[in-house]
Design a protein around this motif. Structure first.
Motif, mmCIF file in Angstrom:
data_model
loop_
_atom_site.group_PDB
_atom_site.id
_atom_site.type_symbol
_atom_site.label_atom_id
_atom_site.label_comp_id
_atom_site.label_asym_id
_atom_site.label_seq_id
_atom_site.Cartn_x
_atom_site.Cartn_y
_atom_site.Cartn_z
ATOM 1 N N LYS A 197 35.868 44.105 39.574
ATOM 2 C CA LYS A 197 37.263 44.261 39.980
ATOM 3 C C LYS A 197 37.697 45.620 39.456
ATOM 4 C CE LYS A 197 41.902 42.313 39.657
ATOM 5 N NZ LYS A 197 42.707 41.216 39.066
ATOM 6 N N TYR A 210 45.722 33.915 35.389
ATOM 7 C CA TYR A 210 44.932 34.567 34.352
ATOM 8 C C TYR A 210 44.163 33.589 33.475
ATOM 9 C CZ TYR A 210 47.457 38.651 35.827
ATOM 10 O OH TYR A 210 47.950 39.667 36.591
ATOM 11 N N LEU A 227 38.113 46.512 35.581
ATOM 12 C CA LEU A 227 38.769 45.497 34.755
ATOM 13 C C LEU A 227 37.905 44.268 34.525
ATOM 14 C CD1 LEU A 227 42.464 45.515 36.020
ATOM 15 C CD2 LEU A 227 41.352 46.964 34.320
ATOM 16 N N GLU A 228 37.062 43.954 35.509
ATOM 17 C CA GLU A 228 36.208 42.775 35.397
ATOM 18 C C GLU A 228 34.824 43.105 35.925
ATOM 19 O OE1 GLU A 228 37.858 39.355 37.386
ATOM 20 O OE2 GLU A 228 39.879 39.785 36.630
ATOM 21 N N CYS A 229 33.821 42.468 35.321
ATOM 22 C CA CYS A 229 32.446 42.595 35.789
ATOM 23 C C CYS A 229 31.792 41.229 35.647
ATOM 24 C CB CYS A 229 31.693 43.634 34.969
ATOM 25 S SG CYS A 229 29.945 43.770 35.418
ATOM 26 N N HIS A 230 31.297 40.709 36.757
ATOM 27 C CA HIS A 230 30.688 39.382 36.782
ATOM 28 C C HIS A 230 29.262 39.478 37.311
ATOM 29 C CE1 HIS A 230 34.737 37.741 36.208
ATOM 30 N NE2 HIS A 230 35.112 38.661 37.088
#
Length: 152
Positions: free
Chosen positions: A105, A143, A91-94
């Motif tokens: 995530k 969010y 869902l997330e990439c940082h």
């Protein structure tokens, strides 16, 4: 940005589908003035999108984890980020500082599915090391930023 914009943002943060007439009552402005302010907030990029948040547990996605990724060399970044963009369970990439290069995530329906995703990640060219943390429960999950903090 002024206090009225912050109040409008607070209303939309709590419910992105809230009707402009309801918001107008809360901020003591006409409906047309509220609509115009919302358009300006959208056009300026302050409001990036209006979205629906799906309850992941009700959707059968019971396992949330954070996976730290270390790459062998920066030449593998493009290959890795392309893999990430194509994987629906990430869902997330940082891109981060520290001992690792990326923080993901990942939300899956089981530990078996998480294992599959983790093995896929480890198979991507250039992935040198991973570290996985499984979330047991979540105390807070916002969010977006708090509109009250914008004017400070």
């Amino acid at each position: 940005m002024d206090e009225i914009d912050v109040k409008i943002l607070r209303c939309l943060k709590n419910n992105a589908r809230e009707n402009a007439s309801v918001i107008s009552e809360k901020v003591s402005m006409s409906v047309s003035a509220v609509i115009e302010r919302i358009r300006k907030l959208e056009n300026s990029g302050m409001i990036r999108q209006h979205t629906t948040i799906i309850d992941q547990v009700k959707a059968g996605k019971d396992v949330t984890s954070f996976i730290s990724i270390s790459l062998e060399h920066p030449k593998y970044i493009e290959c890795f980020t392309n893999f990430v963009k194509d994987n629906k369970e990430i869902l997330e990439c940082h891109y981060i500082t520290g001992d690792f290069d990326f923080m993901l995530k990942v939300v899956t329906n089981s530990t078996q599915t998480l294992e599959r995703v983790l093995n896929q990640i480890k198979s991507v060219n250039g992935v040198k090391m991973t570290k996985t943390i499984v979330i047991l429960s979540t105390v807070k999950n916002e969010y977006s930023v708090d509109p009250e903090e914008i004017l400070k």
